[in-house]
Design an enzyme around this catalytic site. Structure first.
Site: not given
Ligand code: SAM
Length: 280
Positions: A19, A42, A118, A144, A164
């Site tokens: 961040h 993500h 998401e 994503g 991410d």
């Molecule tokens: N970017 C967020 C932050 O900094 O607050 C944190 C994201 S977290 C590390 C990763 C997220 O990606 C999770 O909520 C998960 O459910 C989601 N996720 C996993 N595979 C995904 C995909 N192929 N496409 C979109 N979201 C996905």
């Protein structure tokens, strides 16, 4: 089925690094009036309450944002980040941690746009409840990596993409590289920010090298280690942010920041950092 929930890890040292770099990128994008798009492949739930059961279970925020909350000696990018988190915590006590959508959403200007992906149904619902009705935002309950194709290039030809993933599937590394290669072929001048976990695994160790090979027009790589490698080979040692086409001044701004973070967040003296970049 996806098991990863960011709420268990929110505010940890990996979020701190991610961040700080993200805010540094967005601050520099706002130096020009021309609109840009922020695309978060993500996105997670958007924002988190630290008193919730999931955040409390591992209380990882206590080893990240929690260690910065009372500090008075922070380098400017860390101070700016903490000041930003404070805007979500009226009253001065650390209760809420904004995820990347909330952080980005709070710095976007009326002319900018946000696209959020998401896949997890529960986190999508939380995200959509906050952002789904905002006129300049679109929230999608879809993949994503695949979704990037539909949003690149942005009509304004200015954009920041945060990638991410949770890396809960081994295939995430390969998918990430393939999606980035395709994204760069559509929108070569985009700013791409990739977060990755620092693990004792071949995929994680090789990733920065693979990303460098994708970025002939310039890159910046920041890695922050906060824990020593475990003898069993498991566990997170730290994380990295790899930025393709980094805005001017970003790397310079992190020069004093990363050693300070390594000293402040490193557990039992294990703090280390890498800061490197290439501009053709
Ligand atoms: N970017 C967020 C932050 O900094 O607050 C944190 C994201 S977290 C590390 C990763 C997220 O990606 C999770 O909520 C998960 O459910 C989601 N996720 C996993 N595979 C995904 C995909 N192929 N496409 C979109 N979201 C996905």
């Amino acid at each position: 089925m996806l098991a990863y929930r960011h709420a268990f890890h929110v505010g940890n040292p990996a979020d701190v690094l991610k961040h700080i770099v993200l805010l540094g990128v967005l601050e520099r994008m706002a130096a020009k009036d021309k609109a840009y798009w922020y695309i978060d492949t993500h996105a997670g739930a958007g924002s988190y309450q630290l008193a919730d059961r999931m955040a409390q279970r591992l209380a990882e925020y206590q080893t990240g944002i929690g260690l910065l909350w009372g500090r008075k000696d922070m380098p400017p990018p860390v101070a700016a980040y903490v000041k930003h988190i404070r805007t979500f915590n009226a009253g001065g006590e650390l209760r809420t941690y904004p995820g990347s959508p909330a952080l980005a959403g709070s710095v976007l200007r009326p002319q900018d746009r946000m696209r959020l992906f998401e896949l997890h149904t529960t986190d999508f619902r939380l995200l959509d409840a906050t952002w789904g009705q905002q006129p300049h935002v679109e929230v999608r309950n879809s993949d994503g990596f695949a979704g990037l194709k539909a949003v690149l290039p942005p009509p304004t030809r200015r954009g920041v993409v945060l990638i991410d993933p949770s890396y809960e599937l081994d295939s995430d590394y390969g998918q990430l590289v393939a999606a980035l290669r395709d994204a760069i072929s559509r929108f070569a001048t985009g700013v791409y920010c990739v977060w990755y976990p620092q693990l004792q695994s071949l995929e994680s160790i090789r990733l920065p090298k693979r990303l460098k090979a994708l970025s002939p027009a310039g890159w910046m790589h920041a890695q922050l280690s906060t824990a020593a490698p475990r003898p069993d080979g498991f566990g997170l040692m730290g994380s990295g942010m790899f930025v393709i086409n980094p805005p001017f001044g970003l790397q310079e701004s992190l020069k004093a920041t990363l050693p300070w973070l390594a000293r402040t967040l490193g557990q039992d003296g294990a703090g280390q950092h890498v800061l490197e970049g290439h501009t053709p």
